[in-house]
Design a protein around this motif. Structure first.
Motif, PDB file in Angstrom:
ATOM      1  N   LEU A   1       1.088  -1.091   0.238  1.00 14.23           N
ATOM      2  CA  LEU A   1       0.104  -0.058   0.041  1.00 14.23           C
ATOM      3  C   LEU A   1       0.892   1.207  -0.042  1.00 14.23           C
ATOM      4  CD1 LEU A   1      -2.605  -1.052   2.870  1.00 14.23           C
ATOM      5  CD2 LEU A   1      -2.627  -1.555   0.450  1.00 14.23           C
ATOM      6  N   TRP A   2       0.882   2.170  -0.990  1.00 15.15           N
ATOM      7  CA  TRP A   2       1.860   3.220  -0.962  1.00 15.15           C
ATOM      8  C   TRP A   2       0.661   4.453  -1.762  1.00 15.15           C
ATOM      9  CZ3 TRP A   2       3.441   6.388  -5.234  1.00 15.15           C
ATOM     10  CH2 TRP A   2       4.199   7.239  -4.984  1.00 15.15           C
ATOM     11  N   GLU A   3       0.873   5.381  -0.646  1.00 13.58           N
ATOM     12  CA  GLU A   3      -0.265   6.435  -0.531  1.00 13.58           C
ATOM     13  C   GLU A   3      -1.642   5.715  -1.085  1.00 13.58           C
ATOM     14  OE1 GLU A   3       0.834  10.099  -2.991  1.00 13.58           O
ATOM     15  OE2 GLU A   3       2.841   9.968  -2.031  1.00 13.58           O
ATOM     16  N   ALA A   4      -2.019   5.153  -0.322  1.00 14.44           N
ATOM     17  CA  ALA A   4      -3.304   4.441  -0.290  1.00 14.44           C
ATOM     18  C   ALA A   4      -4.284   4.777   0.767  1.00 14.44           C
ATOM     19  CB  ALA A   4      -3.271   2.872  -0.288  1.00 14.44           C
ATOM     20  N   HIS A   5      -4.552   6.144   1.268  1.00  9.03           N
ATOM     21  CA  HIS A   5      -5.107   6.591   2.352  1.00  9.03           C
ATOM     22  C   HIS A   5      -6.714   6.163   2.288  1.00  9.03           C
ATOM     23  CE1 HIS A   5      -1.672   9.375   2.432  1.00  9.03           C
ATOM     24  NE2 HIS A   5      -1.961   9.713   1.040  1.00  9.03           N
ATOM     25  N   GLY A   6      -6.895   5.664   3.452  1.00  4.87           N
ATOM     26  CA  GLY A   6      -8.390   5.388   3.669  1.00  4.87           C
ATOM     27  C   GLY A   6      -8.589   4.014   3.409  1.00  4.87           C
ATOM     28  N   THR A   7      -7.693   3.119   2.862  1.00  8.24           N
ATOM     29  CA  THR A   7      -7.913   1.730   2.411  1.00  8.24           C
ATOM     30  C   THR A   7      -8.033   0.813   3.449  1.00  8.24           C
ATOM     31  OG1 THR A   7      -6.592   2.228   0.476  1.00  8.24           O
ATOM     32  CG2 THR A   7      -6.475   0.006   1.180  1.00  8.24           C
ATOM     33  N   THR A   8      -8.754   0.039   3.216  1.00 11.81           N
ATOM     34  CA  THR A   8      -9.280  -1.461   4.080  1.00 11.81           C
ATOM     35  C   THR A   8      -8.464  -2.603   3.469  1.00 11.81           C
ATOM     36  OG1 THR A   8     -10.791  -0.383   5.169  1.00 11.81           O
ATOM     37  CG2 THR A   8     -10.768  -2.591   5.520  1.00 11.81           C
ATOM     38  N   VAL A   9      -7.601  -3.479   4.203  1.00 13.39           N
ATOM     39  CA  VAL A   9      -7.429  -4.661   3.777  1.00 13.39           C
ATOM     40  C   VAL A   9      -7.689  -5.797   4.743  1.00 13.39           C
ATOM     41  CG1 VAL A   9      -5.454  -6.045   3.163  1.00 13.39           C
ATOM     42  CG2 VAL A   9      -5.570  -3.759   2.418  1.00 13.39           C
ATOM     43  N   ARG A  10      -8.484  -6.978   4.295  1.00 20.13           N
ATOM     44  CA  ARG A  10      -9.209  -7.788   5.462  1.00 20.13           C
ATOM     45  C   ARG A  10      -9.377  -9.076   4.592  1.00 20.13           C
ATOM     46  NH1 ARG A  10     -14.769  -5.166   4.538  1.00 20.13           N
ATOM     47  NH2 ARG A  10     -14.086  -3.639   6.047  1.00 20.13           N
ATOM     48  N   ARG A  11      -9.208  -9.972   5.613  1.00 16.05           N
ATOM     49  CA  ARG A  11      -9.269 -11.324   5.170  1.00 16.05           C
ATOM     50  C   ARG A  11      -8.472 -11.845   4.048  1.00 16.05           C
ATOM     51  NH1 ARG A  11     -14.415  -9.955   6.264  1.00 16.05           N
ATOM     52  NH2 ARG A  11     -15.033  -9.820   3.965  1.00 16.05           N
ATOM     53  N   LEU A  12      -7.209 -11.551   3.987  1.00 16.25           N
ATOM     54  CA  LEU A  12      -5.924 -12.051   3.274  1.00 16.25           C
ATOM     55  C   LEU A  12      -5.439 -13.150   3.745  1.00 16.25           C
ATOM     56  CD1 LEU A  12      -6.786  -9.493   1.485  1.00 16.25           C
ATOM     57  CD2 LEU A  12      -4.409  -9.215   1.138  1.00 16.25           C
ATOM     58  N   GLN A  13      -4.747 -13.892   3.170  1.00 13.80           N
ATOM     59  CA  GLN A  13      -3.934 -15.170   3.350  1.00 13.80           C
ATOM     60  C   GLN A  13      -2.874 -14.686   2.461  1.00 13.80           C
ATOM     61  OE1 GLN A  13      -4.552 -18.032   5.483  1.00 13.80           O
ATOM     62  NE2 GLN A  13      -6.443 -16.910   6.084  1.00 13.80           N
ATOM     63  N   VAL A  14      -1.664 -14.484   3.107  1.00 17.59           N
ATOM     64  CA  VAL A  14      -0.384 -13.944   2.495  1.00 17.59           C
ATOM     65  C   VAL A  14       0.847 -14.929   2.823  1.00 17.59           C
ATOM     66  CG1 VAL A  14       1.369 -12.296   1.946  1.00 17.59           C
ATOM     67  CG2 VAL A  14      -1.157 -11.854   2.107  1.00 17.59           C
ATOM     68  N   THR A  15       1.296 -15.713   2.366  1.00 15.79           N
ATOM     69  CA  THR A  15       2.662 -16.706   2.381  1.00 15.79           C
ATOM     70  C   THR A  15       3.735 -16.526   1.427  1.00 15.79           C
ATOM     71  OG1 THR A  15       1.547 -18.350   1.185  1.00 15.79           O
ATOM     72  CG2 THR A  15       0.804 -18.125   3.362  1.00 15.79           C
ATOM     73  N   ASP A  16       4.822 -16.764   2.307  1.00 20.04           N
ATOM     74  CA  ASP A  16       6.156 -16.851   1.379  1.00 20.04           C
ATOM     75  C   ASP A  16       6.338 -15.779   0.575  1.00 20.04           C
ATOM     76  OD1 ASP A  16       6.724 -19.174   2.759  1.00 20.04           O
ATOM     77  OD2 ASP A  16       5.444 -20.092   1.466  1.00 20.04           O
TER      78      ASP A  16
END
Length: 170
Positions: free
Chosen positions: A65-80
């Motif tokens: 997220l770069w200059e992503a004001h007001g952003t929501t990130v939810r229910r992600l699976q991030v691996t490796d």
């Protein structure tokens, strides 16, 4: 996705206002999903599986997220992947995410007024790192299995008014 870290070759790059990215599966990519210049955007219910078999420092960011004001990130699976980064972004909410096997589970830099909650950050070198940011809230997270000589659950550098509530650091 390409092979050169300097090119930031990735699966998906989103810019604009109020973009919604939902149910995306990213596999075997150098970089995953980037929300850049993306105000009030939403990224949810997605997975990012990084490229296996390469050194951690040579992997790209799973979520950026770069200059992503007001952003929501939810229910992600991030691996490796290398990192999940929130840079130069205000009022970001990260919730109910699972980030495993990377360098930085979540790295806030100049990310004022942001929140990470109800997330599992397991098996990363660093669970959460807050740098040059003010008024960051981390609550109800699991930070476990930090790896290597630099391993830590939560780290800070030149940050103010960081609030930690009910985090399990194991």
């Amino acid at each position: 996705s390409g092979t050169r870290v300097s090119k930031e070759d990735g699966a998906l790059k989103v810019s604009g206002k109020r973009a919604v990215v939902r149910r995306i599966a990213v596999r075997d990519t150098l970089y995953g999903i980037a929300l850049e210049l993306c105000a009030d955007c939403l990224l949810e219910d997605s997975t990012v599986d990084g490229r296996k078999g390469i050194e951690e420092n040579q992997r790209g960011d799973g979520v950026k997220l770069w200059e992503a004001h007001g952003t929501t990130v939810r229910r992600l699976q991030v691996t490796d992947v290398r990192d999940m980064v929130v840079w130069y972004s205000r009022h970001v909410t990260l919730e109910d995410n699972r980030i495993t096997g990377g360098r930085y589970g979540t790295h806030f830099m100049y990310a004022h007024d942001s929140t990470v909650r109800r997330s599992v950050l397991r098996g990363n070198t660093v669970g959460i790192f807050v740098m040059y940011s003010a008024r960051v809230l981390a609550e109800d997270n699991e930070l476990s299995g930090a790896r290597g000589p630099a391993g830590m659950g939560i780290g800070f550098k030149e940050s103010d008014a960081v609030t930690l509530r009910r985090n399990a650091i194991v």
